[in-house]
Scaffold this motif. Structure first.
Motif, PDB file in Angstrom:
ATOM      1  N   ILE A 164       0.928  -1.176   0.105  1.00 34.28           N
ATOM      2  CA  ILE A 164       0.126  -0.236   0.083  1.00 34.28           C
ATOM      3  C   ILE A 164       0.924   1.331  -0.057  1.00 34.28           C
ATOM      4  O   ILE A 164       2.003   1.369   0.624  1.00 34.28           O
ATOM      5  CB  ILE A 164      -0.852  -0.088   1.253  1.00 34.28           C
ATOM      6  N   GLY A 185      -2.574  -1.699   6.765  1.00 34.32           N
ATOM      7  CA  GLY A 185      -1.133  -1.694   6.457  1.00 34.32           C
ATOM      8  C   GLY A 185      -0.130  -1.794   7.509  1.00 34.32           C
ATOM      9  O   GLY A 185      -0.423  -1.821   8.769  1.00 34.32           O
ATOM     10  N   ASP A 189       0.084  -4.503   2.443  1.00 33.04           N
ATOM     11  CA  ASP A 189      -1.396  -4.986   2.349  1.00 33.04           C
ATOM     12  C   ASP A 189      -1.779  -5.866   3.117  1.00 33.04           C
ATOM     13  O   ASP A 189      -1.996  -7.127   2.904  1.00 33.04           O
ATOM     14  CB  ASP A 189      -1.765  -4.779   0.997  1.00 33.04           C
TER      15      ASP A 189
END
Length: 276
Positions: free
Chosen positions: A202, A235, A255
């Motif tokens: 992410i 995250g 992620d």
């Protein structure tokens, strides 16, 4: 009738571990401020500090069970089974220079690193810490929720990262600080790092604003509040963290939605199945 059944299920799920996940007794500051700030004590109750027996800080993590901490694998990449007794997990921590009212240290029984973890590329940079004793729930120590397909991370969503990393003179290094970090498009992180992995990572934070996490924040959770009112760990702070005054890059996080199956299987294998 359906509503009654649903409410009963929610109460039952919470009663299995004593408290619901992702709900803090002390509400955190969530104003739309782009700078970091000192967190209200107890407002991020799933945060833990990871140190060695001498008090050297290695990173952070988040509580997802009374025996299980979610964190980064590269904190432990040189740790061996016979040295686990040297590690400490501090829950209920706020100010590292004092003993906080709910602060308690826990010993580490084991560390489960993702089998695909690569220390060079930081691919699959995720691990579970298993504590010897169960973590005691109180107003300052509670679990965060794991996300699922219904709680996805959207570009533009404002999430938060808390930690005890250096503030580079922009705040109090001794206390837990928090930073609002918006989700960015994968292309932004890909433009800064050619090894960015959009499938499992992410991108969140800022460009050209000198706002990012520091090395001691690694392993900490990027949490987002969903419509159900609970906070979910979307995250794990992994790489790209640069809190210097010249920082121009966002942060890279593992992620968690992509690792949900691995987390659940690893928890079951450790004897502590996920309760929520």
């Amino acid at each position: 009738m359906k509503l009654i059944v649903l409410l009963l299920c929610v109460v039952f799920a919470a009663s299995q571990s004593g408290v619901p996940c992702g709900v803090s007794v002390v509400q955190p500051i969530t104003k739309r401020l782009v700078g970091g700030q000192v967190a209200i004590p107890g407002s991020w109750p799933w945060m833990v500090l990871v140190t060695d027996s001498l008090g050297y800080i290695y990173g952070s993590g988040s509580i997802i069970d009374q025996h299980v901490i979610l964190t980064s694998a590269h904190i432990f990449h040189r740790v061996f089974e016979n040295s686990l007794h040297r590690w400490r997990i501090y829950a209920g921590e706020h100010n590292i220079s004092t003993v906080d009212p709910h602060e308690k240290a826990y010993y580490v029984r084991g560390v489960e690193k993702h089998p695909g973890f690569n220390i060079t590329s930081l691919e699959n940079d995720i691990a579970l810490i298993i504590t010897v004793d169960p973590i005691a729930w109180n107003d300052a120590t509670r679990p965060v929720c794991l996300p699922d397909a219904m709680h996805g991370f959207q570009v533009g969503e404002n999430c938060y990262l808390a930690g005890w990393g250096s503030t580079k003179y922009t705040g109090n290094d001794e206390t837990l600080n928090q930073l609002m970090m918006p989700k960015l498009d994968d292309n932004i992180c890909a433009s800064h790092w050619n090894d960015y992995l959009p499938v499992t990572e992410i991108c969140a934070g800022y460009e050209n604003q000198q706002k990012d996490f520091c090395v001691d924040d690694v392993g900490g959770p990027l949490v987002c509040k969903k419509s159900d009112g609970a906070w979910y760990v979307e995250g794990i702070a992994s790489s790209g963290g640069d809190c210097s005054q010249t920082s121009d890059s966002p942060g890279v996080f593992e992620d968690v939605t992509q690792y949900k199956d691995w987390i659940l299987n690893a928890m079951r294998g450790s004897g502590y199945p996920y309760q929520y």
